[in-house]
Write a protein that holds these residues in place. Structure first.
Motif, PDB file in Angstrom:
ATOM      1  N   THR A  80      37.098  44.113  43.202  1.00  0.00           N
ATOM      2  CA  THR A  80      36.967  43.566  41.849  1.00  0.00           C
ATOM      3  C   THR A  80      38.350  43.301  41.259  1.00  0.00           C
ATOM      4  OG1 THR A  80      34.919  44.808  41.563  1.00  0.00           O
ATOM      5  CG2 THR A  80      35.937  43.940  39.570  1.00  0.00           C
ATOM      6  N   THR A  81      39.297  44.191  41.538  1.00  0.00           N
ATOM      7  CA  THR A  81      40.639  43.951  40.991  1.00  0.00           C
ATOM      8  C   THR A  81      41.273  42.707  41.626  1.00  0.00           C
ATOM      9  OG1 THR A  81      41.740  45.426  42.564  1.00  0.00           O
ATOM     10  CG2 THR A  81      41.096  46.371  40.445  1.00  0.00           C
ATOM     11  N   LEU A 103      39.874  39.943  39.663  1.00  0.00           N
ATOM     12  CA  LEU A 103      40.534  39.945  38.357  1.00  0.00           C
ATOM     13  C   LEU A 103      41.930  39.352  38.469  1.00  0.00           C
ATOM     14  CD1 LEU A 103      39.367  43.430  37.073  1.00  0.00           C
ATOM     15  CD2 LEU A 103      38.991  41.269  35.903  1.00  0.00           C
ATOM     16  N   TRP A 157      33.433  37.472  32.952  1.00  0.00           N
ATOM     17  CA  TRP A 157      34.348  37.125  34.050  1.00  0.00           C
ATOM     18  C   TRP A 157      33.793  35.963  34.863  1.00  0.00           C
ATOM     19  CZ3 TRP A 157      34.956  42.932  35.772  1.00  0.00           C
ATOM     20  CH2 TRP A 157      35.822  43.578  34.871  1.00  0.00           C
ATOM     21  N   PHE A 216      40.436  38.668  28.903  1.00  0.00           N
ATOM     22  CA  PHE A 216      40.758  39.295  30.187  1.00  0.00           C
ATOM     23  C   PHE A 216      41.377  40.670  29.977  1.00  0.00           C
ATOM     24  CE2 PHE A 216      44.157  40.320  33.141  1.00  0.00           C
ATOM     25  CZ  PHE A 216      43.474  40.378  34.339  1.00  0.00           C
ATOM     26  N   LEU A 220      39.397  44.015  31.148  1.00  0.00           N
ATOM     27  CA  LEU A 220      39.954  44.798  32.250  1.00  0.00           C
ATOM     28  C   LEU A 220      40.214  46.236  31.802  1.00  0.00           C
ATOM     29  CD1 LEU A 220      42.523  43.846  34.888  1.00  0.00           C
ATOM     30  CD2 LEU A 220      42.918  45.901  33.596  1.00  0.00           C
ATOM     31  N   THR A 229      46.596  45.737  39.845  1.00  0.00           N
ATOM     32  CA  THR A 229      45.876  44.478  40.050  1.00  0.00           C
ATOM     33  C   THR A 229      46.851  43.322  40.268  1.00  0.00           C
ATOM     34  OG1 THR A 229      44.058  45.237  38.676  1.00  0.00           O
ATOM     35  CG2 THR A 229      44.278  42.866  38.946  1.00  0.00           C
TER      36      THR A 229
END
Lengths: 465, 179
Positions: free
Chosen positions: A122-123, A126, A212, A253, A257, A285
């Motif tokens: 997921t990071t 991102l 997202w 974002f 996050l 990230t």
């Protein structure tokens, strides 16, 4: 200078290259997921949730008492011993509180390994989203040649949402033991309960992934529309459209996050808090993002794709940013540790005390060396950043270190003593296979470079002096 | 009574950065060593065109940084743990945790000093006088003009041929520069 470049590469990845990579992705996904889920469903312990519940309840009680004691003592005494007392109690508290309910339980092991791997990928998504938004926000030109790759990485959010749902469906309470703390018996948790409850957590999780996915689709679809223009005013208008939404996207974002990190990682220890935790996860990230971009563009180049578009200057720049964010990560990670170490108050220091024993201290040391000291000296030089081989190895290494960093956040909440499990590997390979599949899907669907973006030529001509 | 004036070199003006870059490349190809380009702003690719080797400044920066690092650690260890041990806030006499911020700042400070003053030293600055100050037209190099100078001490320097070469490369207003 002098001579002007023009775009003269194939815009699409050849099907043969896609097919080969898809095969690898499929093998990874099938083997990884098969082994992981197989382990989970064939595991004999069936009453994980109930037992964990009882255990957590017992622990919470003990914990609340210990905390209350530590507090009273620390407040009452004014001499130097108060600190030591509080310290010693926190130690005990950490022991009781963090003691795993089911060491050796495959079901719980699966969930924790899955969480680590799923947060890792997921990071990466991102990171892709961050790069895309940043590109439009600052009206960058050098990054145009890498933009589509980042956009494609960010398109994996739907897969990650499914992975998040797996955690929620298979054992939410096994991972997040705040789901069964009684607020009345726990003054520390009581104040957090309005935020940290299953209902609100789920709404937030849906919101995070929803927003997202929306952002990733918005930027990529407009970028792809550009491919059908003649590269003139129409392409510029699309850039303008994306640029207009970039500031709001960046704010969104940053907040999502931060709260995602609070929810899915920090709340693993529901009594602990660090206001820097969001930016700590962001720093990792960002490092992982540039490492990912370097690895993917090297893969493209190795297959003869975009050979004339992506220049050594692009690699140099991605390397510089990776280096910069390695230092930023160090700064943030140390600052978080430093402030908590210095204040040394029971409700904060427990998280670190727990990670400074049972073998975890070695992982902490390994992260300090592997995530900072070693790459700092290797990636600092201009020559290493302009050497594809060295830069590629450094990028892969940083991805591994990013995983270890997240492992260090997640796994000590389950394993009091350092303990590697084969599921750590299989969940990573499984979700990695899915991630790779998603990336390949979007990469073969459209051009792999924003070839009609008016800024692309500037990106190709740019090199560092 | 006029003093004896020696020639330092010749100076030529170029119309734009591209021509200057081209001229520098040509001189480098021919083997000229003691020539210099002058422009109001850095020109991308000029280092390569002139055949300059990498700057030594980064090494001075590194030296400064390591010096700062050592001084920072030694200072805090010596004062805190050796010379005058004192318990402050229940902390150890010395610990890397609290020593790091000062160490970090000193490393940055001395790195910056190394960079700036190292650059000054390598450029032989400050330099209140330079032969090129004798050419009034040269003053506009800080505004909108591009120049190239070749020193007479260059082994390939030949007053007639070098001037002809500069003219051929597009140089205008070619003048002798007195020492």
């Amino acid at each position: 200078m002098g001579h002007h470049k023009s775009f003269n590469d194939e815009t699409h990845i050849p099907q043969s290259v896609i097919k080969r990579a898809q095969m690898i992705a499929t093998i990874c996904a099938v083997l990884g997921l098969g082994a992981s889920f197989g382990g989970y469903f064939m595991s004999s312990d069936t009453h994980v949730v109930e037992q964990a519940h009882a255990d957590a309840q017992a622990k919470t009680d003990a914990h609340a008492k210990t905390d209350a004691h530590a507090k009273t003592d620390a407040h009452a005494k004014t001499d130097a011993h108060a600190k030591t007392d509080a310290h010693a109690k926190t130690d005990a508290h950490a022991d009781k509180h963090q003691a795993p309910a089911h060491e050796g339980s495959l079901k719980k092991q699966f969930l924790f390994s899955w969480l680590t791997a799923f947060v890792f990928f997921t990071t990466l998504c991102l990171g892709g989203l961050f790069f895309t938004i940043l590109h439009h926000l600052v009206r960058a030109s050098w990054s145009t040649s890498l933009r589509r790759v980042a956009e494609n990485v960010a398109m994996n959010f739907p897969i990650m949402a499914v992975c998040a749902a797996v955690v929620a469906l298979l054992g939410f309470g096994d991972i997040f033991h705040w789901t069964h703390i009684d607020p009345a018996s726990d003054p520390f948790f009581k104040v957090k309960e309005p935020y940290l409850n299953t209902g609100f957590f789920s709404i937030r999780a849906v919101f995070f992934f929803g927003i997202w996915i929306l952002m990733a689709f918005f930027f990529r679809s407009n970028s792809v529309k550009q491919d059908e223009t003649d590269g003139g005013a129409a392409a510029e208008a699309l850039n303008y459209k994306m640029r207009k939404l970039a500031p709001l996207s960046m704010l969104t974002f940053a907040l999502t996050l931060t709260f995602f990190a609070f929810d899915w990682l920090m709340s693993l220890d529901p009594h602990w808090f660090s206001t820097m935790f969001g930016v700590y996860i962001f720093a990792g990230t960002a490092v992982a993002l540039f490492a990912t971009l370097i690895v993917i563009t090297l893969w493209l180049e190795g297959n003869g794709i975009l050979k004339n578009t992506i220049t050594i200057g692009n690699f140099h720049d991605a390397g510089k940013l990776m280096f910069g964010f390695i230092v930023f990560w160090t700064y943030i990670t140390f600052s978080q540790y430093y402030l908590i170490w210095y204040a040394n108050i029971p409700e904060e220091i427990g998280w670190y005390l727990h990670r400074m024993q049972g073998g975890w201290e070695n992982i902490g040391l390994f992260i300090a060396v592997g995530h900072f000291i070693l790459p700092f000296w290797v990636v600092m030089s201009r020559h290493t950043k302009r050497n594809r081989m060295v830069l590629g190895v450094a990028a892969v290494w940083m991805l591994i270190m990013h995983f270890v960093d997240l492992y260090f956040v997640v796994m000590p909440t389950y394993h009091h003593h350092l303990h590697f499990h084969w599921m750590d590997l299989t969940t990573f390979i499984g979700i990695g296979g899915l991630f790779l599949h998603g990336f390949l899907h979007w990469s073969s669907k459209d051009a792999i470079v924003a070839h009609k973006d008016p800024q692309l030529i500037a990106s190709m001509e740019y090199d560092n002096v | 009574m006029s003093e004896i004036k020696k020639n330092w070199g010749v100076l030529a003006e170029f119309a734009n950065p591209a021509e200057l870059l081209h001229a520098a490349q040509k001189l480098n190809d021919l083997g000229y060593k003691k020539f210099e380009t002058w422009s109001p702003f850095p020109i991308h690719g000029m280092d390569d065109a002139m055949g300059l080797s990498g700057s030594k400044v980064p090494w001075i920066t590194l030296g400064g940084g390591l010096t700062g690092l050592s001084i920072g650690l030694l200072l805090q260890w010596w004062t805190g743990a050796v010379d005058y041990p004192l318990v402050i806030a229940g902390k150890p006499y010395f610990a890397w945790q609290f020593a790091l911020p000062v160490t970090f700042e000193l490393s940055i400070l001395l790195s910056a000093f190394g960079t700036v003053f190292g650059m000054f030293a390598l450029n032989m600055m400050p330099r209140p006088y330079h032969p090129l100050d004798n050419v009034p037209a040269f003053r506009r190099v800080t505004d909108d003009k591009f120049f190239l100078s070749i020193e007479v001490s260059d082994p390939l320097f030949d007053m007639e041929k070098t001037k002809a070469l500069l003219s051929e490369l597009g140089g205008t207003g070619i003048t002798d520069v007195e020492e």
